[in-house]
Motif scaffolding. Structure first.
Motif, mmCIF file in Angstrom:
data_model
loop_
_atom_site.group_PDB
_atom_site.id
_atom_site.type_symbol
_atom_site.label_atom_id
_atom_site.label_comp_id
_atom_site.label_asym_id
_atom_site.label_seq_id
_atom_site.Cartn_x
_atom_site.Cartn_y
_atom_site.Cartn_z
ATOM 1 N N MET A 65 0.848 -1.193 0.000
ATOM 2 C CA MET A 65 0.000 0.000 0.000
ATOM 3 C C MET A 65 0.877 1.233 0.000
ATOM 4 O O MET A 65 1.073 1.874 1.023
ATOM 5 N N ASP A 113 -5.518 3.037 7.157
ATOM 6 C CA ASP A 113 -6.927 2.725 7.431
ATOM 7 C C ASP A 113 -7.843 3.687 6.691
ATOM 8 O O ASP A 113 -8.835 3.303 6.077
ATOM 9 N N THR A 142 -8.014 2.894 3.008
ATOM 10 C CA THR A 142 -8.877 1.729 2.744
ATOM 11 C C THR A 142 -10.340 2.124 2.841
ATOM 12 O O THR A 142 -11.173 1.750 2.010
ATOM 13 N N TRP A 143 -10.643 2.923 3.877
ATOM 14 C CA TRP A 143 -12.026 3.364 4.108
ATOM 15 C C TRP A 143 -12.528 4.187 2.924
ATOM 16 O O TRP A 143 -13.626 3.980 2.430
ATOM 17 N N GLU A 147 -11.453 4.129 -0.114
ATOM 18 C CA GLU A 147 -11.626 3.243 -1.269
ATOM 19 C C GLU A 147 -12.979 2.553 -1.219
ATOM 20 O O GLU A 147 -13.686 2.469 -2.217
ATOM 21 N N LYS A 148 -13.346 2.075 0.006
ATOM 22 C CA LYS A 148 -14.623 1.387 0.169
ATOM 23 C C LYS A 148 -15.778 2.335 -0.119
ATOM 24 O O LYS A 148 -16.734 1.988 -0.809
#
Ligand SMILES: [Zn+2]
Length: 281
Positions: A54, A79, A82-83, A85-86
């Motif tokens: 990452m 984190d 990732t959040w 991206e979601k």
């Protein structure tokens, strides 16, 4: 007398044969699985470990910062990444789902050509009071047993109090020429709240009229077509008028007046045929 010699019958031989062939095929399958697992293990060992799965560009340097208060920053950033991206994935999915929803009631023109056409589109939530009054008066003349009273307790937007025969009363809230909200109550339930204002929200105490309210809001959304708002308002009130015979109609499917202690609370949008909630097509 000699005891009879026990010879294995044909059936017993058959079963033994089957058992042995089953065992063989099991051993063969297990050997296959073992071989495939060995292949997988060798391939996994041969894989290169990803150096930095990452990579966040220069922010990766944060992880090298030796001061203890800044050490968790990099992991928080991961984190967060990732959040985000979601959220992006979910919003893309939602966008496509909402795009196919044909119940939307506004003109949101996104393409350039649609933007140019926008000037000709009439915004039905911003029409003159006179125009609304004309539409309501014309509906008032359509039905003898249904009276519509217009009031404007909250400024420009009309609130219509409907009395349908001696069956029900309804409050229909408009925004321009778009129906915003419908509440249906029994004929004997008050239309005004304790302050003497039109009660827009309190639901009926009767289950029948709560159900009719739900169905009326579904009908309001079904008939809504922003391009032809006076037609959609007319269609809605024609549909609502069909409840004049709420307690005398029989269900089109089962032929009964009552089902689960309820009269037919559903009317087909096109044909106005009465159906029970459980019988509707
Ligand atoms: Zn029925």
């Amino acid at each position: 007398m000699a005891a009879p010699v026990e010879t294995p019958s044909v059936e017993v031989l058959q079963v033994t044969l089957n058992k042995s062939s089953l065992g063989e095929s099991c051993i063969k399958t297990l050997a296959d699985i073992k071989n495939q697992l060995r292949d997988l293990e060798t391939q996994v060992v041969a894989l290169n470990t990803p150096t930095n799965p990452m990579s966040l560009g220069n922010t990766g340097l944060l992880s090298l910062d030796p001061s203890p208060d800044k050490l968790p920053l990099y992991y928080q950033l991961l984190d967060c990444y990732t959040w985000t991206e979601k959220v992006h994935t979910y919003s893309t999915m939602m966008h496509s789902l909402l795009g196919s929803n044909n119940l939307k009631r506004t003109h949101i023109a996104l393409s350039l050509s649609a933007k140019r056409r926008q000037f000709k589109v009439q915004y039905n939530h911003n029409v003159s009071q006179q125009q609304v009054d004309t539409v309501i008066q014309s509906i008032n003349l359509m039905f003898q047993d249904m009276t519509l009273n217009v009031s404007r307790p909250f400024g420009n937007n009309a609130v219509i109090q409907v009395t349908l025969g001696r069956v029900l009363r309804a409050v229909v809230t408009f925004k321009g020429l778009l129906i915003e909200w419908v509440v249906v109550r029994a004929y004997n339930e008050p239309l005004l709240d304790e302050d003497g204002k039109v009660d827009l929200y309190t639901p009926s105490q009767y289950k029948v009229f709560q159900k009719v309210t739900d169905n009326a809001n579904a009908a309001m959304l079904n008939f809504c077509s922003p391009g032809f708002s006076d037609l959609s308002v007319r269609s809605f009130f024609t549909w609502l008028h069909s409840f004049a015979s709420l307690f005398t109609d029989v269900c089109k499917r089962c032929g009964n007046h009552l089902h689960n202690h309820m009269p037919p609370t559903w009317r087909e949008f096109r044909t106005l045929d009465p159906f029970h909630e459980e019988c509707k097509p």
